[in-house]
Each structure stands twice: as C-alpha cells, then as structure tokens.
Scaffold this active site. Structure first.
Site, short mmCIF file in Angstrom:
data_model
loop_
_atom_site.label_atom_id
_atom_site.label_comp_id
_atom_site.label_asym_id
_atom_site.label_seq_id
_atom_site.Cartn_x
_atom_site.Cartn_y
_atom_site.Cartn_z
N HIS A 205 16.54 -69.97 -4.64
CA HIS A 205 18.22 -70.23 -4.75
C HIS A 205 18.78 -68.98 -4.12
O HIS A 205 19.34 -68.04 -4.67
CB HIS A 205 18.45 -70.22 -6.39
CG HIS A 205 19.77 -70.53 -6.64
ND1 HIS A 205 20.03 -71.63 -7.68
CD2 HIS A 205 21.12 -70.47 -6.24
CE1 HIS A 205 21.66 -71.91 -7.62
NE2 HIS A 205 22.12 -70.91 -6.86
N THR B 150 26.24 -74.40 3.24
CA THR B 150 27.30 -75.71 3.16
C THR B 150 27.65 -75.76 4.80
O THR B 150 28.44 -74.71 5.25
CB THR B 150 28.73 -75.32 2.24
OG1 THR B 150 28.24 -74.89 1.18
CG2 THR B 150 29.54 -76.74 1.91
N PRO B 151 27.42 -76.86 5.47
CA PRO B 151 27.90 -76.89 6.75
C PRO B 151 29.53 -76.95 6.83
O PRO B 151 30.03 -77.50 6.08
CB PRO B 151 27.17 -77.98 7.34
CG PRO B 151 26.89 -79.06 6.10
CD PRO B 151 26.68 -77.90 5.02
N HIS C 103 22.21 -68.63 -1.53
CA HIS C 103 23.27 -69.26 -0.46
C HIS C 103 23.36 -68.24 0.56
O HIS C 103 23.53 -67.23 0.51
CB HIS C 103 24.61 -69.43 -1.38
CG HIS C 103 24.61 -70.21 -2.49
ND1 HIS C 103 25.17 -71.41 -2.59
CD2 HIS C 103 24.42 -69.75 -3.75
CE1 HIS C 103 24.91 -71.87 -3.77
NE2 HIS C 103 24.43 -71.13 -4.43
N ASP D 69 20.63 -65.86 -5.89
CA ASP D 69 21.85 -66.67 -5.98
C ASP D 69 22.61 -66.15 -4.59
O ASP D 69 22.86 -66.82 -3.61
CB ASP D 69 22.68 -66.57 -7.07
CG ASP D 69 23.52 -67.66 -7.18
OD1 ASP D 69 23.71 -68.31 -6.46
OD2 ASP D 69 24.47 -67.64 -8.15
N GLU E 145 26.72 -74.57 -15.35
CA GLU E 145 26.80 -73.27 -14.75
C GLU E 145 27.99 -73.03 -15.96
O GLU E 145 28.24 -71.67 -16.10
CB GLU E 145 27.32 -73.32 -13.39
CG GLU E 145 27.29 -71.91 -12.88
CD GLU E 145 27.59 -71.84 -11.33
OE1 GLU E 145 27.66 -73.12 -10.66
OE2 GLU E 145 27.35 -70.99 -10.91
N HIS F 39 33.71 -66.27 4.41
CA HIS F 39 33.62 -67.33 5.31
C HIS F 39 34.66 -67.32 6.58
O HIS F 39 34.32 -67.47 7.72
CB HIS F 39 33.97 -68.76 4.95
CG HIS F 39 33.01 -69.30 3.93
ND1 HIS F 39 33.29 -70.23 3.03
CD2 HIS F 39 31.63 -68.92 3.99
CE1 HIS F 39 32.29 -70.67 2.43
NE2 HIS F 39 31.35 -70.16 2.96
N HIS G 79 23.28 -77.49 -9.05
CA HIS G 79 23.90 -76.51 -10.00
C HIS G 79 24.48 -77.34 -11.15
O HIS G 79 25.14 -78.45 -11.07
CB HIS G 79 25.27 -75.59 -9.18
CG HIS G 79 24.85 -74.84 -8.35
ND1 HIS G 79 24.33 -74.98 -7.29
CD2 HIS G 79 25.11 -73.50 -8.33
CE1 HIS G 79 24.05 -74.05 -6.53
NE2 HIS G 79 24.64 -72.85 -7.32
#
Ligand SMILES: CC(C)=CCNc1ncnc2c1ncn2[C@@H]1O[C@H](COP(=O)(O)O)[C@@H](O)[C@H]1O
Length: 497
Positions: free
Chosen positions: A18, A101-102, A20, A287, A205, A68, A202
């Site tokens: 897990h 995430t694309p 990202h 994570d 959460e 990002h 997920h």
C-alpha cells in the site's frame, strides 16, 4: 548510529502493498523537484508531516495537491517513480505494489495514458538496472472524481492489464473518503473485477463509511486499505467484521499514516492489534512514506515495539505478506524462496553476535544484556524449546549463553519466564565470578559457560563426552516448568514471573 534492531528491520525482507506514488517521494527527491520549479515557492513543511506532528485528514489531502503541482510532467513522473522504487529497494523491500492515480495536465501535455506508460517505463528501467525489487502497479481511481472518470480509469487499467506483461495487476480505490459514495462507483469496480483486475479498496477509513463498506464488501475486494472503522466499537458493525473474516480479506495497515492523519488516536490504539490477535491476514504498509516521513522498516519496528512482537513473529508477518500480493503464483514461490534464503543469512548474522560473548561479559551496561536476550530469544525460541524437550532436530548452541545473560541480570534465586520457560536463577551469579551454578553436581564458573555455546559435535570433543548436552546441563538454570504447548510469546519475551 544504527542500533542492532535498526539493522534487523532494514535487513528483514519486506513486501510493500500500500504505497501511493506521489505520497512516497523522499525529502531528497522533493528537494530536486522544488529546485526544478522554484517559482512555486513550495517548502518541505508543505509536503511532509514531520515527527510528532499531526494533521487533520483534510489538511493531509491538501498536501497531495501541493505535491501534484511539483510532479506534473512525464519527466517528473519518471524521475519520481524511479527514485521511489530505489528508496523502497534500499529499505529492504523485495516486492512492491505501487499505486497511482493517472492524471492529465494540459500545460505539460501529460495524458492519463502517458502517465501510466511513464510509471511502467520507470519500473522497466529499474528492472534493467537490476534494482533488487519486483514492482507491480495498481491503477488508482480517485473517488472524488465520480463514476464517469472511475469507469474511464477502469477501461484504461484493463488495457494495461492486457498489455503490460503482468506489471499492472489491479485497481485501487482511494481519495478523500469523506467525499462521494461507493455506490456510485460500484459498476466501475464490478467491471474491473470482471476483467481480471485485483481490487485493493480503501475501506472504512473514516467512521461515516459503514454502509458503503457493507456494499463494497459484497464485491468482494481482494484487499482492504486501512479498514480503521470496521469494528463495532469504533462505529463499524459485527456484520462488517464477519464479512471481512469470512472472506479472509487481507487488510493493509498503515500505522504512522493513521496516527499522523488522526484517524487513530495513538499507536497502541491502532486496530492492527485487534486483527492481528484474531489471526486475520494483516500486512504492514507505509501508505505515503514521503508525506508521513517513515519507511517500511520503521513501520515494522513500530508495530513490534508497540505490540510486543518477537523477531520470529515479525519475520512471519513479513513472510505472510507474500501470500497477499497480487503477483502470479511463480513470483510468490520465488519470493518464498528468497525469504527462506535470507532467513538463514540473517539468523546467522544474529547468531554471530554470540561469538562476542566475552565482550559482552566486559560490558557493564545492563541494556546490552536485555537487547541481546531479546535478539536471541526471538530467534531461538523454537530451538530452545526443542532442546528442552530433547528433540534431535535443534542445535543447543546458544541456550546456555542466553541463560548466562539472564544470570547476569537477574537476582539470585529469582524466578522468571524466559521464552515461555519458567526458570529459576542460580543462587549467586555475578559477572566473571565463580558462582554456585552447577553442572550436574559439579560447580561451574561463569567463565566456563561460553564453552557451552558449542554445537553438539564440538561439545563432545571439548568435553570428551558423546552426544549433545542434555537437560542435566540445564540445572545451571533450573527450569521449573516447560509449557506443553511450547514457549509462550509474551510482550518482550522475557518477563518476571
Ligand atoms: C490524508 C491521509 C491521512 C492519507 C492517507 N490515506 C489515504 N487515503 C485515501 N487516499 C489516499 C491516501 N493517501 C494517498 N491517497 C491518494 O493518493 C493520491 C496521491 O498519490 P498519487 O497521486 O495517486 O500517486 C492522493 O491524491 C489520494 O488520492
């Protein structure tokens, strides 16, 4: 300086399931990105939550928006993905399932298709450069973007499932859990499942997701991310727990992330404890190691110190994770083999410690004795037990020395539990002194004890006796009771009666 424990956790082969991508960027890589885009005026305090700091969930998600901005072109993604993979490898991770995430960014010409292709290129390059890690990829659906985007993302993931030569293995559902509802994403997730993508969702959460989790557990997912609020005591339900247990769905546990993001109040209250004690499949993960300033070795060490896991238990935990990967069977077998080989090496390294027993006798710090005991107790508990029960299988190699260490620490005649054995300390035991330890009826002196570190063959030649040491020699430290079920594993393994 690294302690012996730090070294053990780093050397422990690990599986990361897990992680990202954009949450896993190290301080150093962030520095490079910031230098590339100085006009953004982004500082480290905006991309990482340091030690002792806590943020609200909402604040945590703001951090990703900042990152990002820094990672918005093919060039950035390639650099970041390669660096993240190398970081994990350097931390002893042997198998990694990375998720991301694309995104499309008009200004840089980045498309979702190219986004995934670039991550796959990074994985390919790392493999070519022989980075010691097997990497697979999960395409992430951001729940905030709703059902249409989710459906498009699944389609994209399906294309890559078919064309990536086994690198794309599944789909992740993530994003701010307080936004949207899983029922709107159900069709997309069903499509993903039907086309052979594994599902890592997920789930629960935050407390408000009970109904959503009920629904999504019917898919069922192949793994659960977090699952923090499944239990009825924290707002979940018996039905949720039952579903997870009956379907035996592994849960990805991220201790530091949950504590820093304040969905769990403290490490000792983490739900890992509940599920692990139940014997449910659990896998420790990071994570967002960059954002939460951690790594997987640290997460294992944290879990061990918080919940009193022995080294053997830690080893099992990392090894069992192989079974929860989305890798095909031959890869799992390869990993199992690797674990078996490394176990041998790492055990030998720890056993090597015992060769310095004379040095330890010189050491005045009791702490050292405790550390040593912990190490040996963790690794050796099974062997110790089988020796005590006179099994042929185990080498008695270190028992006496361990007991000697105990003798140096405990008061004379005090009873204690050592690896599940109730043991009575010798009448008088102090460093380097002759004492009333007895080997059969013969008094022995502590200085002689290291001889007993020898394996049976050497023992026989040194002592001109045949056979391995027997239980008689344990009269050095009187074993009061051997539990029939084998050694119990307690918090720190060594505790007073
Ligand atoms: C905020 C917090 C406590 C985070 C930990 N828990 C998380 N829960 C849900 N989605 C996440 C979490 N961490 C990262 N993500 C997802 O991963 C993205 C960042 O990685 P990437 O751009 O997909 O490569 C985030 O934008 C978010 O969509």
């Amino acid at each position: 300086m690294d302690t012996e424990a730090d070294l053990f956790y780093r050397q422990l082969p690990k599986v990361e399931l897990h992680a990202h991508l954009n949450g896993s960027v190290s301080f150093e890589t962030m520095e490079t990105l910031m230098k590339r885009k100085p006009h953004l005026n982004i500082e480290h305090s905006m991309t990482a939550i340091r030690r002792g700091q806590r943020r609200s969930l909402d604040e945590c998600f703001q951090v990703f928006k900042v990152i990002h901005q820094l990672v918005d072109s093919e060039e950035d993604i390639l650099m970041v993905a390669k660096a993240v993979i190398q970081d994990f490898a350097a931390d002893g991770v042997k198998y990694l399932e990375l998720r991301s995430t694309p995104r499309e960014v008009t200004e840089t010409g980045l498309t979702k298709q190219r986004y995934i292709e670039t991550v796959l290129e990074a994985i390919r390059q790392c493999k070519q450069e022989e980075v010691d890690i097997d990497v697979r990829f999960l395409v992430a659906v951001d729940r905030r973007h709703g059902p249409v985007v989710a459906m498009e993302t699944v389609k994209l993931a399906e294309d890559f499932l078919l064309s990536s030569d086994g690198v794309v293995v599944g789909l992740d559902l993530s994003g701010d859990p307080t936004v949207g509802h899983g029922k709107d994403l159900l069709s997309a997730l069903e499509n993903a499942k039907n086309c052979g993508l594994k599902l890592a969702l997920h789930l629960s959460e935050v407390p408000s997701q009970r109904d959503e989790s009920e629904l999504l557990l019917n898919l069922p997912p192949d793994r659960i991310g977090h699952g923090t609020f499944l239990h009825p005591e924290v707002g979940g339900s018996d039905s949720l727990v039952d579903k997870v247990c009956k379907q035996n769905i592994p849960i990805e546990m991220c201790l530091t992330s949950n504590v820093k993001g304040q969905t769990v109040p403290s490490y000792d209250k983490h739900h890992f404890q509940y599920w692990y004690k139940r014997g449910h499949p659990c896998v420790l993960c990071t994570d967002d190691k960059g954002v939460f300033c951690t790594d997987l070795s640290q997460e294992y060490q944290l879990a061990a110190s918080t919940f009193g896991l022995t080294r053997e238990a830690v080893w099992m935990l990392s090894q069992q994770a192989i079974g929860y990967t989305f890798a095909p069977e031959p890869i799992k077998q390869r990993l199992e083999k690797k674990w078996a080989e490394l176990k041998q090496q790492i055990l030998q390294k720890h056993f090597g410690l015992m060769q310095t027993i004379a040095d330890i006798q010189q050491d005045h710090k009791m702490r050292t004795h405790f550390d040593l005991m912990q190490t040996i107790a963790d690794i050796q508990q099974l062997q110790i037990y089988s020796w005590v029960t006179k099994s042929e299988a185990a080498e008695p190699l270190y028992l006496i020395s361990v007991l000697m260490t105990v003798a140096l620490v405990w008061q004379p005649n005090e009873e204690f539990v050592f690896s599940g054995l109730r043991v009575k300390a010798p009448t008088r035991a102090s460093r380097g002194q002759s004492c009333e330890l007895r080997q059969g009826s013969t008094p022995v002196c502590l200085r002689e004890l290291p001889l007993m570190l020898l394996p049976p063959s050497l023992w026989a030649s040194q002592h001109k006796r045949s056979g391995a040491p027997t239980a008689t020699h344990l009269s050095l430290m009187k074993i009061v009771e051997v539990p029939p079920s084998g050694p119990c594993v307690t918090g720190r393994d060594v505790g007073r009666v």
